[in-house]
Design a protein around this motif. Structure first.
Motif, mmCIF file in Angstrom:
data_model
loop_
_atom_site.group_PDB
_atom_site.id
_atom_site.type_symbol
_atom_site.label_atom_id
_atom_site.label_comp_id
_atom_site.label_asym_id
_atom_site.label_seq_id
_atom_site.Cartn_x
_atom_site.Cartn_y
_atom_site.Cartn_z
ATOM 1 N N ASP A 97 0.806 -1.333 -0.035
ATOM 2 C CA ASP A 97 0.091 -0.011 0.078
ATOM 3 C C ASP A 97 0.880 1.155 0.006
ATOM 4 N N ALA A 117 4.112 4.353 -4.795
ATOM 5 C CA ALA A 117 5.168 3.894 -5.428
ATOM 6 C C ALA A 117 6.526 4.569 -5.525
ATOM 7 N N LEU A 163 5.035 4.074 -16.539
ATOM 8 C CA LEU A 163 3.651 3.828 -16.490
ATOM 9 C C LEU A 163 2.835 5.104 -16.366
ATOM 10 N N SER A 214 -2.122 2.787 -17.586
ATOM 11 C CA SER A 214 -2.304 2.365 -16.369
ATOM 12 C C SER A 214 -1.000 2.588 -15.264
ATOM 13 N N ALA A 274 1.082 3.621 -12.189
ATOM 14 C CA ALA A 274 1.127 3.031 -11.036
ATOM 15 C C ALA A 274 1.134 4.070 -9.699
ATOM 16 N N THR A 275 0.385 3.900 -8.797
ATOM 17 C CA THR A 275 0.148 4.601 -7.599
ATOM 18 C C THR A 275 0.671 4.161 -6.341
ATOM 19 N N THR A 276 0.633 2.653 -6.226
ATOM 20 C CA THR A 276 1.140 2.121 -4.878
ATOM 21 C C THR A 276 2.252 0.998 -5.585
ATOM 22 N N ASP A 280 0.819 -1.883 -7.414
ATOM 23 C CA ASP A 280 0.760 -1.654 -8.901
ATOM 24 C C ASP A 280 2.059 -1.916 -9.637
ATOM 25 N N LEU A 281 3.257 -1.464 -8.786
ATOM 26 C CA LEU A 281 4.493 -1.743 -9.265
ATOM 27 C C LEU A 281 4.716 -3.311 -9.543
ATOM 28 N N GLN A 291 2.507 -5.567 -10.076
ATOM 29 C CA GLN A 291 1.776 -6.189 -11.032
ATOM 30 C C GLN A 291 2.298 -5.862 -12.250
ATOM 31 N N HIS A 292 3.015 -4.654 -12.418
ATOM 32 C CA HIS A 292 3.554 -4.194 -13.650
ATOM 33 C C HIS A 292 4.784 -5.342 -13.896
#
Length: 110
Positions: free
Chosen positions: A35, A38, A83, A88, A90-92, A95-96, A98-99
């Motif tokens: 959480d 990023a 990103l 899409s 990345a804010t968290t 998210d990174l 997942q990337h």
């Protein structure tokens, strides 16, 4: 202890312990704090590397390992920029992660 301080400490410990792999340090930090913003990963990696190099210098093993973490911080920043320009951003840290999970198979196929 605030999250960022704990992230920096974990990074510095990894840098200074030659038995700890560095290749997946950004992923380990992101998995531990999904959480977290990023960009905080970049700050944590850079701060850990800077702290180790400030204390031990650049010529020793830890200093050389810190240089690798500096490069990782730069690459995480580059991923975030990429990103941000994509559909899409990345804010968290999650998210990174997942990337990176989506990109790793393609990187290995080359």
């Amino acid at each position: 202890m605030p999250r960022l301080d704990t992230m920096i400490e974990m990074g510095a410990q990894a840098i200074c312990d030659p038995l700890q792999p560095l290749d997946n340090l950004p992923q380990r930090l992101a998995a531990h704090w999904p959480d977290a913003p990023a960009l905080e990963l970049v700050v944590a990696l850079a701060s850990a590397a800077d702290g180790v190099q400030s204390m031990f210098g650049e010529g020793c093993d830890s200093g050389q390992r810190a240089a690798r973490v500096w490069r990782q911080a730069a690459m995480v920043g580059a991923d975030l920029h990429y990103l941000a320009l994509s559909a899409s951003p990345a804010t968290t840290a999650a998210d990174l992660l997942q990337h990176w999970e989506n990109e790793m198979p393609r990187m290995g196929a080359a």
